[in-house]
Design an enzyme around this catalytic site. Structure first.
Site, PDB file in Angstrom:
ATOM      1  N   GLU A 134       0.888  -1.168   0.000  1.00 16.76           N
ATOM      2  CA  GLU A 134       0.000   0.000   0.000  1.00 16.76           C
ATOM      3  C   GLU A 134       0.917   1.206   0.000  1.00 16.76           C
ATOM      4  O   GLU A 134       1.529   1.525   1.025  1.00 16.76           O
ATOM      5  CB  GLU A 134      -0.865   0.020   1.268  1.00 16.76           C
ATOM      6  CG  GLU A 134      -1.808  -1.153   1.397  1.00 16.76           C
ATOM      7  CD  GLU A 134      -2.922  -1.119   0.373  1.00 16.76           C
ATOM      8  OE1 GLU A 134      -3.184  -0.050  -0.192  1.00 16.76           O
ATOM      9  OE2 GLU A 134      -3.516  -2.177   0.126  1.00 16.76           O
ATOM     10  N   CYS A 158      -2.373   9.041   3.118  1.00 11.30           N
ATOM     11  CA  CYS A 158      -2.184   8.468   1.780  1.00 11.30           C
ATOM     12  C   CYS A 158      -3.393   8.793   0.915  1.00 11.30           C
ATOM     13  O   CYS A 158      -3.309   8.784  -0.305  1.00 11.30           O
ATOM     14  CB  CYS A 158      -2.012   6.966   1.902  1.00 11.30           C
ATOM     15  SG  CYS A 158      -3.317   6.184   2.851  1.00 11.30           S
TER      16      CYS A 158
HETATM   17  P1  NAP Z   1       8.607   4.516   4.428  1.00  2.00           P
HETATM   18  O1  NAP Z   1       9.816   5.308   4.662  1.00  2.00           O
HETATM   19  O2  NAP Z   1       8.534   3.699   3.192  1.00  2.00           O
HETATM   20  O3  NAP Z   1       8.438   3.604   5.729  1.00  2.00           O
HETATM   21  C1  NAP Z   1       7.317   2.771   5.877  1.00  2.00           C
HETATM   22  C2  NAP Z   1       7.657   1.653   6.834  1.00  2.00           C
HETATM   23  O4  NAP Z   1       8.628   0.825   6.220  1.00  2.00           O
HETATM   24  C3  NAP Z   1       8.261   2.112   8.162  1.00  2.00           C
HETATM   25  O5  NAP Z   1       7.795   1.269   9.171  1.00  2.00           O
HETATM   26  C4  NAP Z   1       9.741   1.926   7.943  1.00  2.00           C
HETATM   27  O6  NAP Z   1      10.450   1.722   9.147  1.00  2.00           O
HETATM   28  C5  NAP Z   1       9.735   0.663   7.117  1.00  2.00           C
HETATM   29  N1  NAP Z   1      10.931   0.467   6.307  1.00  2.00           N
HETATM   30  C6  NAP Z   1      11.648   1.387   5.650  1.00  2.00           C
HETATM   31  N2  NAP Z   1      12.642   0.773   4.957  1.00  2.00           N
HETATM   32  C7  NAP Z   1      12.527  -0.556   5.211  1.00  2.00           C
HETATM   33  C8  NAP Z   1      13.249  -1.706   4.798  1.00  2.00           C
HETATM   34  N3  NAP Z   1      14.291  -1.629   3.971  1.00  2.00           N
HETATM   35  N4  NAP Z   1      12.840  -2.918   5.255  1.00  2.00           N
HETATM   36  C9  NAP Z   1      11.783  -3.008   6.083  1.00  2.00           C
HETATM   37  N5  NAP Z   1      11.055  -1.960   6.506  1.00  2.00           N
HETATM   38  C10 NAP Z   1      11.423  -0.753   6.066  1.00  2.00           C
HETATM   39  O7  NAP Z   1       7.287   5.419   4.424  1.00  2.00           O
HETATM   40  P2  NAP Z   1       6.860   6.505   5.513  1.00  2.00           P
HETATM   41  O8  NAP Z   1       7.696   7.701   5.277  1.00  2.00           O
HETATM   42  O9  NAP Z   1       6.777   5.922   6.872  1.00  2.00           O
HETATM   43  O10 NAP Z   1       5.358   6.775   5.086  1.00  2.00           O
HETATM   44  C11 NAP Z   1       4.951   7.729   4.162  1.00  2.00           C
HETATM   45  C12 NAP Z   1       4.502   7.095   2.874  1.00  2.00           C
HETATM   46  O11 NAP Z   1       3.547   6.084   3.135  1.00  2.00           O
HETATM   47  C13 NAP Z   1       3.816   8.071   1.954  1.00  2.00           C
HETATM   48  O12 NAP Z   1       4.375   7.953   0.688  1.00  2.00           O
HETATM   49  C14 NAP Z   1       2.363   7.632   1.962  1.00  2.00           C
HETATM   50  O13 NAP Z   1       1.665   7.897   0.769  1.00  2.00           O
HETATM   51  C15 NAP Z   1       2.458   6.190   2.214  1.00  2.00           C
HETATM   52  N6  NAP Z   1       1.253   5.682   2.850  1.00  2.00           N
HETATM   53  C16 NAP Z   1       0.431   4.859   2.129  1.00  2.00           C
HETATM   54  C17 NAP Z   1      -0.729   4.366   2.706  1.00  2.00           C
HETATM   55  C18 NAP Z   1      -1.638   3.447   1.964  1.00  2.00           C
HETATM   56  O14 NAP Z   1      -2.515   2.863   2.597  1.00  2.00           O
HETATM   57  N7  NAP Z   1      -1.504   3.280   0.667  1.00  2.00           N
HETATM   58  C19 NAP Z   1      -1.056   4.708   4.014  1.00  2.00           C
HETATM   59  C20 NAP Z   1      -0.205   5.546   4.716  1.00  2.00           C
HETATM   60  C21 NAP Z   1       0.949   6.030   4.119  1.00  2.00           C
HETATM   61  P3  NAP Z   1      11.307   2.877   9.854  1.00  2.00           P
HETATM   62  O15 NAP Z   1      10.383   3.963  10.209  1.00  2.00           O
HETATM   63  O16 NAP Z   1      11.868   2.172  11.047  1.00  2.00           O
HETATM   64  O17 NAP Z   1      12.339   3.293   8.846  1.00  2.00           O
END
Ligand code: NAP
Length: 513
Positions: free
Chosen positions: A254, A293
């Site tokens: 997602e 999102c």
């Molecule tokens: P992110 O940087 O991709 O992180 C998301 C999650 O993934 C965090 O728990 C992060 O942990 C973890 N993570 C990062 N790198 C990883 C890796 N290599 N292996 C395993 N886990 C890893 O995204 P974010 O900045 O938290 O969230 C913002 C984004 O989420 C936006 O682009 C938004 O559109 C999207 N979003 C989408 C939805 C949907 O339902 N489609 C809902 C909400 C948000 P750490 O924090 O520990 O790095």
């Protein structure tokens, strides 16, 4: 300072060293620490598979539903505490915090009811039996059974409670144990929530980790699933993990989305439909400081209405008081981290190369020490170059949206919206049924959800940014291609669908309790 621990192998454990520090984004004060260094993730995963899985699978759907009801009840009992934590660690206003916490509760409660409705069964039917031979006795049917692994729930920083609620509700009801991996920066709510519900569930049915846990996805194998919510970039990294590719570890992504709102050319300014459009769009820009999102990023308006729409949105948005969520009257808080603040500022600058600022530029937060806090200005831009790629590609994850003059031709309009590359949702405001049906045909292939705003539902409409457990959440293309929720559809991801052939009476009995 509060120290957040991990729940692994049925024990609350702390990692070595200082680990990561969590901040209050309004004041930049540290609020908690967490570390997973030295923790035995492999043992935690094995424990969930060996102990949590069998315990859940031994229960009927109705019994699992009761567990979800108890989770919702405990969240309700501690609602004020969780709201306060979301305000402190997430920079949420009280109302934004409720959106997250109540969303988690409502989703768990919905799935609790679905579980009750399935009664004493342990196997879920997918459709009716199909006659295979000449006589009705030989039949086949599809059934869902729980997968024999662990569900790793990776969530984004913006919905620490709801993110767990929506994924755990489906996984636990399907019969799979879960290991929650919240985004580190806002994990305080997630950790407290798991603390509150853990002893309501069978041992091993739920776990949670702290920071430094990016190696977890690489430890999974056949039977396990990864339900990921976050950026497209991280999603893309997970897709190519060797174990995910080789063992076909099920991965749901997602990701991000440039959601759109379309105002139909038939809509008169001041009409109910028009007011619904203005109310929805202004809320979607402001709510959770645009860190949703599902927030609207692109707004398509007929040329004749552009000035009026800019004026009405500017009036709504400029009245929003920005500042410390604990200060009376504040309606929008900061973004969650310094990194998000930088990204939003840079994003506004990049969009401004092809758009002019209608609202924005300044931000004077109240209730915070001078110069502190990760605040960004609420920004409404108007595209000067409708076709500029960056306006359709760049998700600025803050209170930022851009208006476009809609092409008069509906197909061209749909093609322009589709340049978002696949989205979670699009909302269209029109009382013209022919236009509505053309928009559904043109937009549905590019979106997971369409919201049709019209005069008939103006009084009872649910904002497009609200994800309902009854309906699918997810979208194609850059939105990740995932599907979550959607009532019982949400259980499929955590289940193995198997075709069973045999005696019709036996197949009928399988799905009964
Ligand atoms: P992110 O940087 O991709 O992180 C998301 C999650 O993934 C965090 O728990 C992060 O942990 C973890 N993570 C990062 N790198 C990883 C890796 N290599 N292996 C395993 N886990 C890893 O995204 P974010 O900045 O938290 O969230 C913002 C984004 O989420 C936006 O682009 C938004 O559109 C999207 N979003 C989408 C939805 C949907 O339902 N489609 C809902 C909400 C948000 P750490 O924090 O520990 O790095």
């Amino acid at each position: 300072m509060q120290r957040m621990r991990s729940l692994l192998s049925g024990d609350w454990v702390d990692g070595h060293g200082r680990g990561a520090t969590l901040f209050n984004p309004a004041t930049e004060e540290p609020v908690a620490e967490t570390s997973s260094a030295g923790l035995d993730f492999a043992a935690g995963i094995a424990f969930a598979r060996r102990v949590g899985g069998p315990a859940l699978r031994a229960l009927t759907f109705a019994e699992r539903g009761k567990l979800l009801a108890e989770m919702a009840k405990r969240i309700h009992q501690h609602r004020d505490e969780l709201i306060e934590l979301a305000m402190t660690n997430g920079g949420n206003t009280r109302s934004d915090a409720k959106f997250d916490i109540d969303g988690a509760m409502a989703t768990l409660a919905h799935y609790a009811e679905l579980g009750a409705g399935l009664g004493d069964a342990r196997i879920l039917a997918d459709g009716e039996p199909i006659q295979l031979g000449r006589a009705p006795r030989l039949a086949g049917r599809h059934v869902f059974v729980p997968r024999r692994g662990v569900a790793l729930l990776i969530n984004a920083f913006n919905f620490p409670a709801w993110g767990i609620g929506e994924k755990a509700a489906c996984a636990l009801l399907a019969g799979m144990p879960v290991l929650c991996k919240p985004a580190t920066s806002t994990a305080a709510v997630a950790h407290r929530l798991v603390e509150l519900v853990a002893d309501a569930l069978p041992l091993g049915a739920i776990g949670i980790t702290g920071d430094l846990d990016h190696e977890l996805p690489g430890m999974l194998t056949m039977g396990d699933v990864i339900a990921f919510t976050g950026s497209s970039n991280t999603g893309a990294r997970l897709r190519v993990l060797p174990n995910v590719v080789r063992a076909a570890v099920r991965l749901g992504v997602e990701a991000d989305s440039l959601n759109s709102a379309i105002l139909g050319a038939d809509v008169e300014p001041g009409s109910d439909t028009y007011e619904l459009f203005i109310a929805d769009v202004s809320r979607e820009i402001r709510q959770k400081t645009g860190q949703k999102c599902t927030a609207v990023r692109r707004i398509f308006v007929p040329e004749a209405l552009v000035e009026r729409v800019h004026g009405d949105l500017a009036e709504r948005l400029s009245g929003v008081v920005v500042g410390n969520p604990f200060t009376e009257g504040v309606k929008m808080g900061p973004v969650a981290t310094a990194q998000q603040q930088r990204a939003v500022r840079e994003g506004i600058a990049r969009l401004s190369e092809h758009a002019k600022v209608v609202v924005g530029g300044v931000c004077n937060p109240i209730g915070v020490p001078e110069g502190k806090g990760y605040f960004v200005p609420m920004t409404l831009l108007a595209a000067t170059d409708t076709g500029a790629a960056v306006l359709h590609d760049l998700e600025v994850f803050g209170p930022v949206a851009t208006t476009f003059v809609s092409p008069a031709d509906t197909e061209e309009l749909c093609a322009l919206v589709a340049r978002g590359g696949g989205g979670l949702l699009c909302s269209a405001y029109t009382d013209d049924r022919k236009l509505a049906s053309e928009l559904v045909m043109g937009l549905a292939p590019h979106h997971g959800r369409l919201v049709l705003g019209s005069q008939k539902i103006a009084g009872q409409a649910i904002g497009p940014g609200t994800v309902m457990p009854q309906l699918l959440h997810g979208g194609p293309g850059r939105a990740g291609g995932g599907e979550e929720l959607g009532g019982l559809r949400g259980l499929a991801f955590y289940s193995q669908r198997t075709a069973v052939q045999g005696d019709r009476a036996l197949l009928d009995a399988l799905v009964l309790g």
